[in-house]
Design a protein around this motif. Structure first.
Motif, mmCIF file in Angstrom:
data_model
loop_
_atom_site.group_PDB
_atom_site.id
_atom_site.type_symbol
_atom_site.label_atom_id
_atom_site.label_comp_id
_atom_site.label_asym_id
_atom_site.label_seq_id
_atom_site.Cartn_x
_atom_site.Cartn_y
_atom_site.Cartn_z
ATOM 1 N N ALA A 28 45.878 66.918 32.751
ATOM 2 C CA ALA A 28 46.517 67.091 31.451
ATOM 3 C C ALA A 28 45.588 67.928 30.820
ATOM 4 C CB ALA A 28 46.937 65.751 30.764
ATOM 5 N N GLY A 29 44.157 67.689 30.846
ATOM 6 C CA GLY A 29 43.288 68.757 30.274
ATOM 7 C C GLY A 29 43.385 70.124 30.795
ATOM 8 N N LEU A 30 43.250 70.045 31.948
ATOM 9 C CA LEU A 30 43.155 71.187 32.900
ATOM 10 C C LEU A 30 44.404 71.969 32.559
ATOM 11 C CD1 LEU A 30 42.042 70.123 36.202
ATOM 12 C CD2 LEU A 30 40.490 71.362 34.612
ATOM 13 N N THR A 31 45.450 71.481 32.580
ATOM 14 C CA THR A 31 46.603 72.194 32.283
ATOM 15 C C THR A 31 46.921 72.997 30.781
ATOM 16 O OG1 THR A 31 48.173 70.879 33.840
ATOM 17 C CG2 THR A 31 49.242 72.182 32.299
ATOM 18 N N ALA A 32 46.000 71.795 29.978
ATOM 19 C CA ALA A 32 46.345 72.404 28.486
ATOM 20 C C ALA A 32 45.194 73.707 28.354
ATOM 21 C CB ALA A 32 45.234 71.210 27.710
ATOM 22 N N ILE A 33 44.414 73.850 29.262
ATOM 23 C CA ILE A 33 43.389 75.074 29.398
ATOM 24 C C ILE A 33 44.449 76.276 29.638
ATOM 25 C CG2 ILE A 33 41.682 76.151 30.515
ATOM 26 C CD1 ILE A 33 40.055 73.585 30.691
ATOM 27 N N ARG A 34 45.077 75.876 30.697
ATOM 28 C CA ARG A 34 45.827 77.056 31.256
ATOM 29 C C ARG A 34 46.949 77.542 30.268
ATOM 30 N NH1 ARG A 34 51.431 76.718 33.449
ATOM 31 N NH2 ARG A 34 51.843 78.608 34.852
ATOM 32 N N PHE A 35 47.553 76.527 29.341
ATOM 33 C CA PHE A 35 48.513 76.926 28.367
ATOM 34 C C PHE A 35 47.897 77.577 27.221
ATOM 35 C CE2 PHE A 35 51.378 73.592 30.043
ATOM 36 C CZ PHE A 35 52.438 74.487 30.198
ATOM 37 N N ALA A 36 46.455 77.470 26.954
ATOM 38 C CA ALA A 36 46.060 78.131 25.956
ATOM 39 C C ALA A 36 45.738 79.583 26.384
ATOM 40 C CB ALA A 36 44.355 77.209 25.711
ATOM 41 N N PHE A 37 45.534 79.702 27.841
ATOM 42 C CA PHE A 37 45.215 81.245 28.233
ATOM 43 C C PHE A 37 46.532 82.019 27.775
ATOM 44 C CE2 PHE A 37 41.690 79.878 31.033
ATOM 45 C CZ PHE A 37 40.814 80.342 30.373
ATOM 46 N N LEU A 38 47.703 81.203 28.184
ATOM 47 C CA LEU A 38 48.855 81.787 27.849
ATOM 48 C C LEU A 38 49.595 81.969 26.593
ATOM 49 C CD1 LEU A 38 50.957 79.958 30.762
ATOM 50 C CD2 LEU A 38 49.868 82.094 30.938
ATOM 51 N N GLY A 39 48.762 81.424 25.616
ATOM 52 C CA GLY A 39 48.960 81.510 24.144
ATOM 53 C C GLY A 39 50.124 80.234 23.757
#
Length: 244
Positions: A28-39
């Protein structure tokens, strides 16, 4: 000399459940980082909240299932650093601090490093009767992550556009980082006791909580953050009076 031909001992699946919960939070934390990059800051913040909610279940399951292990403890700590140190810092930076560039990133680094130091101190004192029964020492990493995300919650809830106040957000993020590594005695749910005759009010409050979660999620998180911040102010005042 051990018999190398002996097949490895079978491990009951239930022994793996606590580590699987930890891995779920880490993903969940790693995917949060991905979505942060995507805005997609709504999904990113939501995933960090999810990681905070399930944090602690792995330890509880390990105790209930008698599945505690050194590797599980280390895995939990590393997952917490990603979920509550790295991921919130990146989400807050891209959501609110990127406008001030390098200085915004510096405050994000301060927050992440403070979370790492807080977890390291917790690991060192893991076998000491503990920081957790009556109070925590410093703001716990999950609570620090949710406090650090307050500007993002406020933006998503339509309260204020925190990206227009990057310096205030940077100061807030730095303050929360310092509180995580402080020696301030903070609230621990383990010390909470509910009188039996008032238990029905807790059940009603739980229904209210579920309703707000489904309808006013970001506003609910803002209220939680403000309430916890008020508890921190109270703890600081009490600590100051005791020193005097």
């Amino acid at each position: 000399m051990p018999d190398l031909r002996r097949p490895p001992e079978n491990l009951p699946f239930l022994q793996l459940v606590p580590n699987l919960v930890t891995i779920l939070g880490l993903c969940a934390g790693l995917t949060a980082i991905r979505f942060a990059f995507l805005g997609r800051f709504d999904l990113a913040a939501g995933l960090i909240v999810f990681a905070a909610v399930i944090d602690g279940f792995d330890g509880l399951l390990a105790r209930k299932l008698d599945a505690a292990s050194p590797i599980g403890a280390e895995l939990d700590s590393l997952a917490d650093f990603v979920d509550f140190g790295v991921a919130p810092a990146i989400v807050v930076y891209f959501a609110t601090l990127s406008g001030i560039g390098d200085l915004g990133w510096t405050f994000a680094l301060v927050f992440a490093v403070c979370c790492c130091l807080r977890l390291a101190r917790f690991n060192v004192n893991r076998d000491v009767p503990l920081e957790g029964r009556a109070h925590f020492v410093g703001v716990p990493a999950p609570a620090g992550a949710l406090l650090g995300l307050l500007p993002v919650f406020a933006t998503l809830g339509g309260v204020v556009d925190a990206s227009r106040l990057p310096w205030a957000v940077a100061a807030w993020l730095g303050l929360i980082g310092l509180l995580m590594v402080s020696r301030l005695k903070t609230f621990s749910p383990k010390a909470l006791r509910i009188p039996r005759e008032r238990s029905r009010f807790i059940l009603v409050a739980a229904a209210l909580l579920v309703g707000l979660t489904l309808t006013r999620f970001w506003l609910l998180l803002i209220v939680f953050d403000v309430a916890y911040a008020a508890l921190l102010v109270h703890a600081a005042v009490v600590s100051r009076r005791q020193r005097r």
